[in-house]
Design an enzyme around this catalytic site. Structure first.
Site, PDB file in Angstrom:
ATOM      1  N   TYR A  42      -2.762  11.207   1.320  1.00 60.35           N
ATOM      2  CA  TYR A  42      -3.634  10.812  -0.147  1.00 60.35           C
ATOM      3  C   TYR A  42      -3.875  12.678  -0.974  1.00 60.35           C
ATOM      4  CZ  TYR A  42      -5.872   6.320   0.969  1.00 60.35           C
ATOM      5  OH  TYR A  42      -4.832   5.068   1.075  1.00 60.35           O
ATOM      6  N   ASP A  54       1.204  -1.462  -0.109  1.00 58.43           N
ATOM      7  CA  ASP A  54       0.038   0.041  -0.405  1.00 58.43           C
ATOM      8  C   ASP A  54       1.124   0.964  -0.291  1.00 58.43           C
ATOM      9  OD1 ASP A  54      -2.898   0.364   0.317  1.00 58.43           O
ATOM     10  OD2 ASP A  54      -2.170   2.031   1.545  1.00 58.43           O
ATOM     11  N   HIS A  97      -4.664  -8.075   0.646  1.00 63.09           N
ATOM     12  CA  HIS A  97      -3.742  -6.456   0.418  1.00 63.09           C
ATOM     13  C   HIS A  97      -3.324  -6.671   1.656  1.00 63.09           C
ATOM     14  CE1 HIS A  97      -3.362  -2.383  -0.461  1.00 63.09           C
ATOM     15  NE2 HIS A  97      -3.712  -2.046   0.775  1.00 63.09           N
TER      16      HIS A  97
END
Length: 381
Positions: free
Chosen positions: A308, A184, A359
């Site tokens: 982000y 990630d 993930h």
């Protein structure tokens, strides 16, 4: 090479959440203002009401944070200031003095909790089915704005700056040659560390950054990857659009409502884990809540989302990583890039197609994860 960043000495840290924070949590859970149920019989509109209420009730009435806190405190933890920001990290040294230093970085919506099953097998392999020569000294930092790290008060803490800070951290700990691992956002940071070179000898990823090139005649694997990418863009990117454009706005609701924070995170564990339709097929309730707690008790919904805003466009692009790169490709990964998409970006010397897992690799499949790290880093020690 870049000069190491300066900062304060390393100081010990223990997780000690105040009683008042836990009392406030239980009070807020009891006073939750619930929406009506979804109009479907699956998760396609989000986390279902019935399961959310069930998990929230468990959180309020059965979940024992003090025992979970004690379990996390079995690891040696520290805080040090780097580039004006406090960075929290686990630093677990191996009993084997010749162990290889390994930096492991989490992403969103994860935390250091993801690594609680792998730290001991990595640092003490002879007690967990390995050899002394498999040993690592493990460093697991909390990303800026996550967990018990400081919250940046100014812009600029993106992937590139974090990569430089992590290099400074490893040098401060006395490691002038080390390996790095991540998934990630941890994969993005680790990719940048590998791109920078410096003291990093090799990197290992469980979510490599790869993009399709010209696909005149795609393979079946590439067709499947393209279909998954198209589906994710259509149905799975709402959270990232919000966090990359208006992290402050989404933070108000999540920092104020424990159930809101719970649903925002657990829905991703359902969507991204290899869990056969339910997150508790891959994680215990306590494990899910341990991770949520690291966002709730620290009030880091907005500060974590800002990564982000800072770095979303940096996920792709940049110079090729020339240090040796290992990849563990888990079948239920959120964005599973075929090797052909990744080779232009990395010097891939090791690639493993895993039989299961998604993930949250270290959290879901700790034995597979540890085995692959041992195998890859044996080639560069």
């Amino acid at each position: 090479m870049r000069e190491p960043l300066t900062g304060e000495p390393v100081r010990p840290f223990r997780i000690e959440v105040a009683d008042g924070v836990l009392e406030d949590l239980r009070s807020r859970l009891a006073r939750t203002r619930w929406p009506e149920a979804e109009c479907v019989d699956d998760w396609s509109q989000g986390m279902p009401l019935a399961y959310t209420r069930e998990l929230a009730d468990y959180w309020a009435n059965e979940y024992d944070w003090r025992s979970r806190e004690a379990a996390l405190n079995r690891f040696d933890q520290f805080i040090t200031e780097i580039d004006g920001l406090d960075i929290h990290f686990i630093h677990q040294r191996s009993p084997h003095e010749d162990a290889f230093p390994l930096l492991i970085t989490h992403g969103w919506p994860g935390s250091i909790v993801e690594f609680h099953k792998v730290i001991e097998p990595l640092t003490d392999p002879t007690a967990h089915g390995g050899r002394a020569e498999d040993a690592f000294h493990v460093v697991c930092p909390s990303l800026p704005g996550y967990g018990f790290s400081g919250k940046p008060a100014r812009t600029g803490w993106g992937v590139e700056r974090i990569a430089r800070a992590w290099e400074a951290l490893m040098l401060r700990l006395g490691y002038d040659r080390y390996g790095a691992q991540g998934g990630d956002w941890g994969a993005a940071v680790t990719t940048q560390i590998g791109r920078n070179g410096n003291h990093c000898a090799a990197i290992h990823l469980n979510m490599p950054v790869g993009a399709p090139g010209e696909l005149d005649n795609p393979t079946e694997e590439e067709k499947a990857a393209l279909a998954a990418l198209s589906h994710h863009r259509k149905w799975g990117t709402g959270y990232s659009k919000q966090q990359s454009t208006r992290p402050q706005t989404v933070g108000y609701g999540l920092v104020d409502s424990p159930v809101g924070q719970l649903a925002w995170i657990v829905e991703k564990f359902w969507a991204w884990a290899d869990c056969d339709g339910h997150p508790e097929n891959a994680f215990t309730r306590d494990e899910l809540l341990d991770n949520v707690m690291l966002y709730w008790v620290t009030g880091t919904a907005a500060s974590s989302a800002r990564l982000y805003w800072e770095s979303f466009r940096a996920w792709r692009g940049g110079a090729r990583v020339e240090v040796p790169t290992g990849v563990a490709a888990f079948p239920k990964e959120l964005l599973k890039a075929p090797r052909t998409w990744c080779e232009p970006s990395y010097n891939i010397t090791h690639w493993t197609d895993m039989p299961r897992g998604g993930h949250f690799a270290a959290f879901e499949q700790p034995e597979l994860f540890v085995g692959d790290l041992r195998a890859f880093f044996a080639t560069v020690r």
